[in-house]
Design an enzyme around this catalytic site. Sequence first.
Site, PDB file in Angstrom:
ATOM      1  N   GLY A 137      -2.811   1.414  -1.495  1.00  9.17           N
ATOM      2  CA  GLY A 137      -3.187   1.376  -3.075  1.00  9.17           C
ATOM      3  C   GLY A 137      -4.135   0.740  -2.939  1.00  9.17           C
ATOM      4  O   GLY A 137      -4.478  -0.240  -2.235  1.00  9.17           O
ATOM      5  N   ASP A 187      -4.157  10.868  -1.663  1.00  8.03           N
ATOM      6  CA  ASP A 187      -2.776  11.065  -2.410  1.00  8.03           C
ATOM      7  C   ASP A 187      -2.435  10.849  -3.778  1.00  8.03           C
ATOM      8  O   ASP A 187      -2.983   9.708  -4.308  1.00  8.03           O
ATOM      9  CB  ASP A 187      -1.646  10.722  -1.300  1.00  8.03           C
ATOM     10  N   ALA A 194       5.165  -3.180   1.988  1.00  8.88           N
ATOM     11  CA  ALA A 194       5.328  -3.543   0.908  1.00  8.88           C
ATOM     12  C   ALA A 194       5.503  -4.810  -0.190  1.00  8.88           C
ATOM     13  O   ALA A 194       6.393  -5.456  -0.672  1.00  8.88           O
ATOM     14  CB  ALA A 194       6.596  -4.511   2.017  1.00  8.88           C
ATOM     15  N   TYR A 221       1.628   9.899 -12.083  1.00 14.60           N
ATOM     16  CA  TYR A 221       1.108   8.701 -11.858  1.00 14.60           C
ATOM     17  C   TYR A 221       0.507   8.951 -13.360  1.00 14.60           C
ATOM     18  O   TYR A 221      -0.608   9.476 -13.750  1.00 14.60           O
ATOM     19  CB  TYR A 221       0.135   8.501 -11.428  1.00 14.60           C
ATOM     20  N   GLN A 275       6.898  12.284   3.103  1.00  9.62           N
ATOM     21  CA  GLN A 275       6.003  10.894   2.516  1.00  9.62           C
ATOM     22  C   GLN A 275       7.431   9.620   1.965  1.00  9.62           C
ATOM     23  O   GLN A 275       8.059   9.574   0.871  1.00  9.62           O
ATOM     24  CB  GLN A 275       6.054  11.141   0.948  1.00  9.62           C
ATOM     25  N   SER A 296       9.390  13.956  -0.280  1.00  3.47           N
ATOM     26  CA  SER A 296       9.206  12.828  -0.114  1.00  3.47           C
ATOM     27  C   SER A 296      10.439  12.581  -0.661  1.00  3.47           C
ATOM     28  O   SER A 296      11.392  12.899  -1.801  1.00  3.47           O
ATOM     29  CB  SER A 296       7.875  12.307  -1.262  1.00  3.47           C
TER      30      SER A 296
END
Length: 338
Positions: free
Chosen positions: A284, A49, A208, A54, A176, A151
Amino acid sequence: MEYGHLGHSGLIVSRVAFGNWLSGSSDRGEETQIACVRAALDAGITTFDTADVYGDTRAEELLGRALRGERREGLEILTKVFAPTGPGRNDLGLSRKHILESITGSLRRLGTDHVDVYQAHRFDPSVPLEETMEALADVVHSGKAHYIGVSEWTADQIRRGHALARELRISLVSNQPQYSALWRVPEAEVMPACAELGVGQIVWSPLAQGVLTGKYLPGRQAPAGSRATDSNDGSELLAGWLKDEVLGRVQELKPLAAEAGLTLAQLSLAWVLRNPGVSTAVLGASRPEQITSNAEAAGVRLDDDLMAKIDAVLGPVAERDPGRTRESGPTSPGWRLG
């Protein structure tokens, strides 16, 4: 790794996806980020993704280079459109002009002739929804995307978009949202609406922003090099979690994780994946070993007793207000992350 369908669609995704918004961070070299992608592939992750925003488009380029040589049919590549990608007045939003120009740029940067899911990064109230959906339909019908997704749309926005997608004979298969044991905002309205429509959840920030790894301790400064100390890594989004009450409760989860034979990150990710509406969780990483370890949560089954204990610990500090979805627009902290 485990795999499953994205919502009610025929598309199969890995239960853990790799997200590369961290690739835009100035202090992380390309070599490290490519190593993270390779670690994801080694862990069985096939779903990747990204978004045009980004790293100011650099993340798409890096992902394209990292996946070069891989069998394209064995991957699911997802990207997004909405955010500013240039200085012009039409270089953002969900107008027909921006959507059609953005998919061309994304495909060029990714080095592919199509993406598997093309996602509207946020809802655009300044553009008629019919215009947005017709442009997305043209993207699909031209073969540049197989499916579309959204999203951080509200339940009502998703319902309206899904109805138009059906009229246009395209498949809106995913949403999303931000979702974790600390951010349960989608549960009240968005997830039930998506369950009715067969729309799967591709959740972002399931840990989180690293708070649910337990590395932030109450009464202590954030570790050097962590996201809380790096403005490129979403430190503004983290600020709301870095309270002693929240961090203290997260530390209470460590014995529960140890008893289950898991790291706290694995426990937190398994909690997210237990929700039947979640098709995949986007992770990530700043180091390859993080992906290797966290991907193991895909096969973990948390029993009802453990889930109840987790909820008892985090329940008092978890955010549940469904209205917070409406705050996830382009001016809210961290909107570029999901």
